[in-house]
Design an enzyme around this catalytic site. Structure first.
Site, short mmCIF file in Angstrom:
data_model
loop_
_atom_site.label_atom_id
_atom_site.label_comp_id
_atom_site.label_asym_id
_atom_site.label_seq_id
_atom_site.Cartn_x
_atom_site.Cartn_y
_atom_site.Cartn_z
N SER A 1 37.21 2.50 12.52
CA SER A 1 38.80 1.73 12.19
C SER A 1 38.24 0.16 12.00
CB SER A 1 39.63 1.73 13.62
OG SER A 1 40.81 1.55 13.12
N ARG B 1 31.47 10.48 18.04
CA ARG B 1 32.14 11.09 17.00
C ARG B 1 31.53 11.58 15.94
NH1 ARG B 1 38.17 8.78 16.96
NH2 ARG B 1 38.62 8.87 19.16
N GLU C 1 43.31 3.53 26.93
CA GLU C 1 44.07 4.42 26.01
C GLU C 1 44.19 5.76 26.72
OE1 GLU C 1 43.65 4.72 21.85
OE2 GLU C 1 43.82 2.64 21.69
N GLU D 1 39.07 10.37 12.50
CA GLU D 1 38.92 9.06 12.38
C GLU D 1 37.52 8.73 13.19
OE1 GLU D 1 40.62 6.22 15.01
OE2 GLU D 1 38.53 5.44 14.60
N ARG E 1 42.15 -2.82 27.18
CA ARG E 1 43.06 -2.05 27.08
C ARG E 1 42.66 -0.56 27.07
NH1 ARG E 1 46.36 -1.29 21.33
NH2 ARG E 1 44.96 0.16 20.95
N ARG F 1 38.78 14.14 21.67
CA ARG F 1 37.80 13.00 20.95
C ARG F 1 38.16 11.69 21.51
NH1 ARG F 1 41.06 11.36 15.37
NH2 ARG F 1 43.19 10.44 16.41
N HIS F 2 38.50 11.51 22.84
CA HIS F 2 38.43 10.32 23.55
C HIS F 2 37.60 10.55 24.80
CE1 HIS F 2 42.07 9.31 21.11
NE2 HIS F 2 41.47 8.12 21.34
#
Lengths: 502, 502
Positions: free
Chosen positions: B428, B476, B276, B425, B274, B282-283
């Site tokens: 998760s 992160r 994103e 975050e 998947r 932050r990605h």
């Protein structure tokens, strides 16, 4: 939040404190295509639903027909554990069930490894990872006829919660790891139910190849194992293999950290990619590389010494701290203990070629070693030097990649080396060319498109130290240390040209 | 043997004991396409060749014209270190240059950080990773005029071998890490020459943003840094960032190993994927995930407690063992010290929503948190509880993936959680559905093609324990612990939709 964010390089830790299970850590990685198809799955779901309905009906009938079951609150199928409550209950581990616990009433969560009904009794073997214990449900004060029947019908590999009295036994129970005690079950609840028909039997999956044939018993072939890896990983052999693999990673890092190395994470998405034939017993399309790069002062042998010492520390750590695992694997796959020397034996390529020629092999000075010749050389080295680990140094320049530093004294050879365990290569390494100009020349000599390696060459334009290194194949180290014969046995979810799932 | 065998999952260790460099550990991964093209590279090679020729000519002229240079054997450009010989010479590390070494003649390998000629003297700053020392080449007994000129012309970032007398200084040298001594150079040889024109200056690359603007001095933008990452990684800031990152990995593993976890390697080649949006601060399209999965007994909070305790052990380890690195980064990127509580604060989603509403945010009970609202909530939590780390528990079921266990008491919520550092975050996680039938229902509800996740669902058919887990984003954690503002700063060779090299 989200269940897939780009491409992950995962360092995963699994903790299954109570139950000998090993599902893949990351669900998203198990999501894969199957040829058997959706229809079958829907059918199975319908079947499961029907089965559950039937079970519920049977249970209801049983309850209404036998309201007089005095033990009816002492057994059953628990509701799905959905974190309904924080139960203040200590669960004892199977490995801690020793005579010191005798006559104590304890709770335990474990898998039903085997079950055998015998008149008014039912014997269960309850398992947690590599440990197991015998448990007895017998008609009496604490268990009714119905409860014994319920216990006898629990499917193998189901997970149960059991309250039981620990009792010493007079005669050792040879078939269990906990030989001095057994459990007298007073309550038993199914926490997670396994389907009745297992795709493979754990006892078949740990049977030594020869033994199965002789006694007409089943063994499990590799494809069946890998198709059902989630069950195959529960065997004592698999448990031992992957505990040892975790140990290799830890010993590797601890040794290098002590030597002053810094761990780095390199990108896996790259624009240049070379495929090799992965249809062999020792290749995968994906493997874990333990890579070392080290600046040296004057000679790349400084780096060879650091790497071989690291390997020696790993061998010693495994020998001293993983004997249980080694012996467990040996039960199914017998092998000689792994031998190594200190300091590590280093042979030059020409010496290796001479040994092979003496043994009748015909090969040129600059020919690469074929896999059979590597293995033969391994046997010759073992005979002569009594070691399963050695370094072959100074490979012909022609058979190494373009970034290999040529030998300063003989232009036909190079400052490169392979390391071998039991005659198979586990590391390939070299002094790297750290000069942009020489690197460009070498790439041109190999007819490599300079355009494609521009950023690589450019990284050496601003002062690079002399350095050398190598990449260790984690799965191979585990396979060869344990004397196994296929690298798929030491890869949790192996990938090869024919396998993308589970 | 070979320079790319399939797809590697690498665990790489780098060792640069002598020289503050950090080229990528695995060369094959730096080999990438460039738009600037082959022609430019060939031109550069020609230029370099011409330059070398010219240098050789100048050197020859110099030699013939000045045969009377008494120091002519005391300096020069060494031959490429090709492991010609095993030199029995001890090299001292810069960090060990203290007054205890005063009046000793030592050998040293380091980079030329800066150089400044001044009459008959040349002052050099020599650097090794985060340490540096002043060195002086002065016309006198040991150095000729020609030798001083040679030293003054060595390009910045070149690597040199220096023989020098260690001398105490009367006034502290504020600009160096080794403030109490300087080196009086008696011999100097260039080991690896940097090109004269650096794409970025190290002193620009460590200048705090504001400071540069005020004083009209250059700072280096992110693209320039990442295009020339091999130089950018040499700054004290980068050195500190990646040493701390190595520390995070080590603390993570050590803590979990002590808790009884086993490290496993999961496949990276998978059939379901998947994508994103990775165009944010932050990605990344590729990141390192520190994943934990753990079987629990009765409630997934057992797992939350294990994870938060692991995070707390990481925070403590960084605070206690990486103060130098933290302060180094703070010089360029000032931030407040990272605060955390013991035990970790756990808020329920509804509490978080209530706090946001109280602060004026309008949102529905079951809406997901937007990034700005996550950050705002982080600030509100910091104000109220004085912590930079907390858990938000019990997310609405609708905003979580299909394999999330629904809350047993309220079907609109779920047994899932995110963990936050400084309002962003970093993890998760959730209790996972461990029942094949419920999992099938949940997937159907999410309109997921069952065909594609068959092997995933099947893995729960043979008894799976209740379990929960989560994935920690390594980059992160480092970014937010250090109070940095872009995850590319904590990824050695970041990948995003616009960047595949170096």
């Amino acid at each position: 939040m989200g269940w897939k964010r780009g491409w992950r390089r995962k360092l995963t830790f699994l903790f299954m404190p109570c139950v000998s299970s090993c599902f893949s850590a990351a669900e998203e990685e198990q999501q894969a295509q199957s040829k058997k198809g959706l229809k079958k799955q829907q059918k199975e779901a319908e079947k499961a639903a029907k089965k559950a309905e039937k079970q519920a009906k049977v249970a209801a009938e049983q309850q209404s027909a036998e309201e007089d079951d005095f033990a009816k609150d002492r057994y059953g199928v628990s509701a799905l554990v959905q974190s309904q409550q924080k139960l203040d209950r200590t669960l004892v581990r199977v490995q801690d069930l020793t005579p010191e616990k005798a006559d104590q009433l304890i709770w335990l969560r474990a898998r039903v490894h085997t079950s055998r009904a015998k008149g008014k009794q039912c014997f269960l073997v309850l398992r947690q990872q590599q440990f197991n214990v015998q448990a007895l449900v017998a008609v009496g004060d604490r268990a009714s006829k119905q409860m014994v029947k319920f216990a006898a019908n629990i499917t193998k590999e189901s997970i149960v919660d059991v309250e039981a009295m620990v009792r010493k036994v007079e005669q050792k129970i040879e078939s269990c790891t906990q030989q001095d005690v057994e459990l007298h079950v007073e309550k038993i609840f199914v926490i997670s139910q396994a389907e009745a028909r297992l795709p493979l039997q754990l006892e078949d999956a740990v049977r030594p190849d020869g033994e199965g044939e002789e006694e007409g018993r089943a063994t499990v072939n590799q494809d069946t194992r890998l198709d059902n890896r989630v069950i195959d990983l529960r065997t004592t052999t698999s448990q031992a293999v992957f505990r040892l693999q975790s140990g290799v990673c830890q010993l590797f890092r601890d040794t290098l950290t002590k030597k002053g190395f810094v761990e780095i994470q390199t990108p896996k998405i790259i624009s240049v990619f070379r495929a090799e034939d992965s249809n062999t017993h020792r290749h995968l399309t994906e493997f874990v590389g333990l890579d070392i790069e080290m600046a040296f002062n004057y000679h790349y042998h400084e780096v060879i010494e650091s790497i071989t010492d690291t390997m020696v520390q790993i061998f010693k750590g495994l020998r001293d701290n993983f004997q249980t695992e080694i012996q467990t694997v040996n039960k199914q796959f017998p092998s000689e203990p792994f031998k190594f020397l200190e300091p590590t034996l280093r042979l030059e390529y020409t010496e290796g070629v001479a040994m092979l020629r003496e043994a009748g092999v015909e090969m040129g000075d600059e020919d690469d070693l074929s896999t059979p010749n590597e293995k033969l050389l391994g046997r010759l080295v073992k005979e002569k030097y009594d070691t399963d680990f050695y370094v072959l140094d100074k490979y012909p320049l022609a058979v190494r990649p373009f970034y290999t530093m040529p030998d300063p004294h003989n232009p036909k050879y190079s400052n490169s080396y392979d390391m071998f365990m039991r005659g198979e290569e586990i590391l390939s390494g070299a002094q790297r060319v750290h000069d942009a100009q020489l690197l460009t020349e070498r790439a041109q000599h190999h007819q490599i498109d300079l355009e494609k390696i521009k950023s690589y060459i450019d990284s050496f334009r601003y002062g690079a130290p002399p350095h050398a290194g190598g990449g260790i194949g984690l799965e191979r180290v585990c396979m060869l240390y344990l004397g196994l014969h296929n690298v798929r046995q030491t890869s949790m979810f192996p990938r090869d040209p024919k396998r993308l799932t589970p």
